[in-house]
Write an enzyme that holds these catalytic residues in place. Structure first.
Site, PDB file in Angstrom:
ATOM      1  N   LYS A  45       0.844  -1.200   0.000  1.00  0.00           N
ATOM      2  CA  LYS A  45       0.000   0.000   0.000  1.00  0.00           C
ATOM      3  C   LYS A  45       0.880   1.252   0.000  1.00  0.00           C
ATOM      4  CE  LYS A  45      -3.556   2.049   2.883  1.00  0.00           C
ATOM      5  NZ  LYS A  45      -4.380   1.899   4.084  1.00  0.00           N
ATOM      6  N   ARG A  56      -5.018  -4.687   6.455  1.00  0.00           N
ATOM      7  CA  ARG A  56      -5.515  -6.012   6.882  1.00  0.00           C
ATOM      8  C   ARG A  56      -6.943  -6.271   6.419  1.00  0.00           C
ATOM      9  NH1 ARG A  56      -4.226  -2.595  10.875  1.00  0.00           N
ATOM     10  NH2 ARG A  56      -5.835  -1.828  12.282  1.00  0.00           N
TER      11      ARG A  56
HETATM   12  O1  F6P Z   1       2.542  -4.253   9.981  1.00  0.00           O
HETATM   13  C1  F6P Z   1       2.118  -2.965   9.710  1.00  0.00           C
HETATM   14  C2  F6P Z   1       1.569  -2.783   8.336  1.00  0.00           C
HETATM   15  O2  F6P Z   1       1.389  -1.432   8.135  1.00  0.00           O
HETATM   16  C3  F6P Z   1       0.269  -3.535   8.127  1.00  0.00           C
HETATM   17  O3  F6P Z   1      -0.840  -2.911   8.636  1.00  0.00           O
HETATM   18  C4  F6P Z   1       0.257  -3.676   6.652  1.00  0.00           C
HETATM   19  O4  F6P Z   1      -0.654  -4.641   6.264  1.00  0.00           O
HETATM   20  C5  F6P Z   1       1.700  -4.069   6.393  1.00  0.00           C
HETATM   21  O5  F6P Z   1       2.424  -3.293   7.326  1.00  0.00           O
HETATM   22  C6  F6P Z   1       2.203  -3.866   4.998  1.00  0.00           C
HETATM   23  O6  F6P Z   1       2.156  -2.542   4.591  1.00  0.00           O
HETATM   24  P1  F6P Z   1       2.284  -2.138   3.067  1.00  0.00           P
HETATM   25  O7  F6P Z   1       1.157  -2.739   2.320  1.00  0.00           O
HETATM   26  O8  F6P Z   1       2.247  -0.638   3.057  1.00  0.00           O
HETATM   27  O9  F6P Z   1       3.612  -2.656   2.558  1.00  0.00           O
END
Ligand code: F6P
Length: 539
Positions: free
Chosen positions: A209, A270
């Site tokens: 994300k 999540r």
């Molecule tokens: O572990 C924290 C977190 O922000 C989660 O909530 C999220 O799913 C994961 O890291 C991965 O984040 P990203 O999709 O931004 O790489």
């Protein structure tokens, strides 16, 4: 309209529940069953292909009534409305929480900042569909003209656990593509996956994300370097796609803008498997199955939004969980699917539940003095029966458990299915009734062994019996737990959609990483300094 802000323990129903608890804590469920032949019917919700029996809980009609009153008093109805209306209910991150929009029909109206987001969602869904079909049908090919055989999902947390769990759960529906998941920054993970791959026939889906996550970027760069040993820079366009909100960083990584699948800040990591984060799911089982998964979740959303609380599955499960967590002081909950396909389900829920509700500050920013998020764990039955069930049956801890089963098997071998389901039913019966001293004696047990063979029973379980494991029923099941998380967060008066608790460790890790290559070491506690020096001396 923000969320209601009500301290649960100041409500009348909470106080009544505290009083009521004193009369219930010593009550044996088996006596409640003996006294009321209608108990199972009263405490069962039959909805669609779900049969949810919550009668094997340490509750009476009075308990249930008080728990429902609690839901009213904390203004749960208002909160549900607020979530579905796209209000900024993730206040600490100033975001709406609209994963439910991702599975809504095209003509729905979900507004973020006054703008209906359905058109954007359906544009991305169309892109997922087109891309999936091209890869699965072999129209999209690799840099040497070969069709794709393997897909690697590179992501962590919500960008890994959801897709990994769903792909595993829906193995039965899979097509010819082999799927792999790389998440851990431990190089063994990526190395073991790469070993099995041919760069000419492998597609890489980088899911992040933020596109700033250390683990994902490290793994993506390692894979890119490995890929470029066989292919040239141009080939990246054919083999790498990304799912992210951060277009700038994705492009800087070298991925073409056309190969970016957007997502939005109103979808929490999540809760994101319903978005393009689920691209690997769509690739693995085909777009139609992905769509069915979304439709199942949408049906559960409607149920949650519209059903009266007393027959609302996520609401009832959440209330029962609060009852054990806050009154019986149970520390954990077990999730036991009687399906090997749901092998990763508890692991997936650990993030969903514990990252959401592991909070100790309420919506006023005040430290709270009641318990919140439950510890979630579990493994499929029957394996778990031969592992940790001893502790659930005869240990000193109270562990409420959800038993999830499917009446019809996918494999079609009725002998196996009957054996599986007999275990499924027997375990909750055993947990309920236990085995008395008299029963142990009647079995002819030697006198000195008798106490060791007694089972106290009175161990609570919910039975979630579903017709069949399909993409649609799985969608419903996941959404059911998502809404349970929401309800509990509302009752506990916490913000369920941020996760600041994961930040501190990340910050310190990046400082320590720098110290590995520097002559000076920062000021740490003596334990951390020793460990750091020990590492530096070894490498
Ligand atoms: O572990 C924290 C977190 O922000 C989660 O909530 C999220 O799913 C994961 O890291 C991965 O984040 P990203 O999709 O931004 O790489």
């Amino acid at each position: 309209m923000s969320l209601p802000n009500i301290n649960p323990i100041s409500t009348n129903s909470w106080k009544k529940l505290q009083e009521h608890f004193k009369t219930i804590k010593g009550v044996e469920m088996k006596n409640l069953f003996a006294e009321d032949s209608e108990r199972a019917n009263k405490f069962t919700i039959n909805w669609d292909d779900f049969y949810v029996d919550f009668s094997k809980n340490r509750i009476t009609e009075e308990t249930f009534k008080l728990l429902l009153e609690l839901a009213e008093e904390v203004k749960l109805k208002e909160a549900i409305k607020s979530q579905f209306s796209g209000n900024i209910i993730n206040q600490t991150e100033a975001r709406a929480v609209l994963h439910t929009a991702l599975r809504a029909p095209k003509n729905a109206n979900f507004k973020v900042n006054g703008i209906n987001v359905m058109a954007e969602i359906y544009d991305v869904k169309q892109k997922i569909e087109g891309f999936t079909n091209d890869v699965v049908n072999g129209h999209r090919i690799g840099y040497t003209g070969k069709t794709f055989t393997d897909v690697v999902n590179i992501g962590i947390g919500g960008s890994d656990l959801g897709p990994a769990m769903v792909v595993d759960s829906l193995q039965y529906y899979k097509n010819h593509l082999n799927t792999h998941f790389v998440s851990n920054v431990d190089g063994d993970h990526v190395n073991e996956v790469i070993k099995k791959l041919n760069p000419e026939t492998t597609l890489f889906v980088i899911v992040s994300k933020t596109f700033t996550t250390q683990e994902t970027l490290s793994n993506a760069n390692t894979i890119k370097d490995w890929f470029l040993k066989s292919a040239n820079q141009e080939a990246i366009g054919k083999h790498f796609v990304a799912v992210s909100t951060n277009v700038k960083n994705v492009k800087a990584f070298g991925i073409d803008e056309n190969n970016i699948f957007p997502m939005w800040d109103w979808v929490g990591g999540r809760f994101s498997l319903w978005s393009a984060v689920g691209l690997t799911i769509s690739l693995a089982v085909g777009y139609n199955n992905f769509e069915n998964l979304l439709q199942g979740a949408n049906k559960m959303d409607d149920h949650f939004k519209n059903e009266d609380f007393e027959s609302n599955i996520p609401v009832v499960l959440a209330l029962i969980s609060v009852w054990y967590n806050n009154f019986f002081k149970a520390e954990s909950e077990a999730i036991i699917p009687y399906s090997q396909y749901l092998n990763q389900f508890a692991t997936y829920l650990q993030q969903g539940i514990m990252e959401s509700n592991g909070k100790s500050v309420d919506r006023n920013g005040e430290t709270i003095d009641y318990q919140t998020g439950t510890i979630i764990w579990g493994e499929p039955g029957t394996n778990s029966q031969h592992a940790f069930f001893q502790l659930i049956h005869q240990g000193t801890k109270l562990i409420p458990a959800d038993f999830i089963g499917f009446t019809k098997s996918l494999h079609g071998n009725q002998d196996h299915q009957d054996k599986l389901i007999s275990n499924f039913l027997a375990q909750t019966e055993a947990l309920l009734n236990g085995k008395t001293k008299e029963e142990v004696v009647a079995e002819g047990t030697p006198k000195d062994i008798i106490p060791f063979k007694v089972f106290q029973g009175n161990k609570p379980t919910n039975t979630i019996f579903i017709n069949k494991l399909t993409p649609e029923s799985l969608g419903k099941l996941i959404a059911m737990y998502e809404h349970k998380i929401f309800v509990q967060g509302i009752i506990w008066n916490i913000f369920s959609y941020d996760q600041f608790g994961v930040e501190l460790g990340k910050q310190l890790a990046s400082k320590i990483l720098q110290e590995f290559n520097s002559l000076t070491i920062n000021n740490h506690d003596s334990s951390t300094s020793n460990l750091l020096n020990h590492y530096k001396n070894q490498v």
